[in-house]
Structure formats: structure tokens, C-alpha cells
Design an enzyme around this catalytic site. Structure first.
Site, short mmCIF file in Angstrom:
data_model
loop_
_atom_site.label_atom_id
_atom_site.label_comp_id
_atom_site.label_asym_id
_atom_site.label_seq_id
_atom_site.Cartn_x
_atom_site.Cartn_y
_atom_site.Cartn_z
N ASP A 1 43.91 38.19 50.57
CA ASP A 1 44.95 38.95 49.88
C ASP A 1 46.28 38.22 50.03
O ASP A 1 46.61 37.72 51.10
CB ASP A 1 45.04 40.36 50.46
CG ASP A 1 45.79 41.31 49.54
OD1 ASP A 1 45.16 42.21 48.98
OD2 ASP A 1 47.02 41.13 49.38
N GLN B 1 45.77 51.96 43.32
CA GLN B 1 45.24 50.75 42.68
C GLN B 1 46.34 50.11 41.83
O GLN B 1 47.00 50.79 41.04
CB GLN B 1 44.02 51.07 41.81
CG GLN B 1 43.35 49.82 41.24
CD GLN B 1 42.06 50.12 40.49
OE1 GLN B 1 41.64 51.27 40.34
NE2 GLN B 1 41.43 49.06 39.98
N VAL C 1 45.79 46.50 40.76
CA VAL C 1 45.11 45.48 39.95
C VAL C 1 43.85 46.13 39.39
O VAL C 1 42.97 46.56 40.16
CB VAL C 1 44.75 44.23 40.78
CG1 VAL C 1 44.01 43.22 39.90
CG2 VAL C 1 46.01 43.59 41.37
N HIS D 1 37.87 45.79 43.14
CA HIS D 1 37.86 44.92 44.31
C HIS D 1 37.72 45.76 45.56
O HIS D 1 38.18 46.90 45.63
CB HIS D 1 39.12 44.06 44.38
CG HIS D 1 40.39 44.84 44.23
ND1 HIS D 1 40.84 45.29 43.01
CD2 HIS D 1 41.29 45.28 45.14
CE1 HIS D 1 41.96 45.96 43.17
NE2 HIS D 1 42.26 45.98 44.46
N HIS E 1 38.66 45.90 49.52
CA HIS E 1 39.52 45.34 50.57
C HIS E 1 38.73 45.33 51.87
O HIS E 1 38.16 46.35 52.27
CB HIS E 1 40.75 46.21 50.80
CG HIS E 1 41.70 46.32 49.65
ND1 HIS E 1 42.89 45.62 49.59
CD2 HIS E 1 41.66 47.07 48.52
CE1 HIS E 1 43.54 45.95 48.49
NE2 HIS E 1 42.82 46.83 47.81
P1 5GP Z 1 45.00 47.43 44.92
O1 5GP Z 1 46.38 47.94 45.20
O2 5GP Z 1 44.77 47.29 43.43
O3 5GP Z 1 43.91 48.18 45.61
O4 5GP Z 1 44.94 45.99 45.54
C1 5GP Z 1 45.39 44.86 44.89
C2 5GP Z 1 45.58 43.81 45.93
O5 5GP Z 1 45.72 42.57 45.28
C3 5GP Z 1 46.84 44.01 46.77
O6 5GP Z 1 46.48 44.11 48.13
C4 5GP Z 1 47.67 42.78 46.48
O7 5GP Z 1 48.37 42.29 47.60
C5 5GP Z 1 46.63 41.80 45.99
N1 5GP Z 1 47.17 40.81 45.05
C6 5GP Z 1 48.02 41.04 44.02
N2 5GP Z 1 48.28 39.90 43.36
C7 5GP Z 1 47.59 38.93 43.99
C8 5GP Z 1 47.46 37.52 43.77
O8 5GP Z 1 48.03 36.93 42.86
N3 5GP Z 1 46.65 36.84 44.63
C9 5GP Z 1 45.99 37.46 45.65
N4 5GP Z 1 45.24 36.68 46.43
N5 5GP Z 1 46.08 38.78 45.89
C10 5GP Z 1 46.87 39.50 45.06
#
Ligand code: 5GP
Length: 118
Positions: A31, A94, A96, A100, A102
């Protein structure tokens, strides 16, 4: 304008990321903004928007993602204690919209990841 998700662009190497593991069904990356000393993301190549959108035909893929999570946790030296989190939908945090998992843990080893040692 691209309709590809951020993670599809990472999978396609259009954007950089620390790629820890990949196979024909998924990829594992660090992440970019870790919330724990070990914070990895298991991402299916198939761009399922969120967990609740997974279809009956995606059951084997869902199982594979879980299996990979356990294996990469083992390779990172955190298989005794880690959290597996899926944020489903904006209201759950969420950000992205490409499914996914974590993997969050307090400490890890410097194990080398490769398909050969999974
Ligand atoms: P969500 O909030 O959708 O459950 O998690 C999305 C995760 O993607 C977040 O923990 C965020 O830090 C990670 N993330 C967002 N943009 C990028 C990126 O460009 N590269 C990587 N490796 N992680 C990302």
C-alpha cells in the site's frame, strides 16, 4: 480518458508500484500509504468493483485471493497475526473501486516473494 481503475493501471505497468507477488489471477502490492508496518493489497486482475459485485462464477477467484493472502502473509513473516480487511462501498471507506484485500500486520520479515516459494 481512461476508464481503467487505478489498480488495473498498476497491473498493466502503466503506473509504478512495489509488486510483491503476481500470478494469472491476482497481484499483491505494498500500500502506498501504509496504515501498519506491513500493509499489502491483494488485487484480482478481474476488475470487480466491490466485493458485493462478485458473481457466482467468481467464487473460485474469491477463494484464490484468500489463499494468496495467507501465503504472502507467511512469506512476510506475519502469518501468526494479521488482519484481512475489505472495504465494500464508499460508506465503508472504499476509495479505489477495484476489489482489493488489505493485509495489515505489525511486523514482518524481509522474505523474498516469488511464485516459486509460495
Ligand atoms: P480502500 O480505501 O479502497 O479500501 O483502499 C485503497 C487503498 O489503496 C488505500 O489504502 C490507499 O492507500 C491505496 N492506494 C491508493 N492509491 C495507491 C497507489 O497509487 N499505489 C498503491 N500502491 N496504493 C494505493
Amino acid at each position: 480518458m481512461s476508464e481503467e481503475s487505478l489498480f488495473t493501471r498498476i497491473i498493466n505497468r502503466d503506473l509504478p508500484a512495489d509488486i510483491l507477488y503476481e500470478d494469472d489471477q491476482c497481484i499483491v502490492i505494498n500500500d502506498i500509504s501504509p496504515q501498519a508496518p506491513v500493509h499489502m493489497l491483494v488485487i484480482p486482475r478481474l476488475p470487480i468493483v466491490k466485493l458485493a459485485d462478485a458473481k457466482h462464477s467468481d467464487r473460485a477467484l474469491m477463494g484464490h485471493l484468500m489463499w494468496v493472502a495467507g501465503e504472502v502473509a507467511r512469506m512476510a513473516g506475519v502469518s501468526e497475526a494479521f488482519r484481512l480487511v475489505v472495504n465494500n462501498g464508499e460508506g465503508a471507506g472504499q476509495t479505489v473501486f477495484h476489489l482489493h484485500l488489505h493485509i495489515l500486520a505489525n511486523k514482518g520479515s524481509k522474505a523474498t516473494f516469488s511464485e516459486d516459494n509460495l
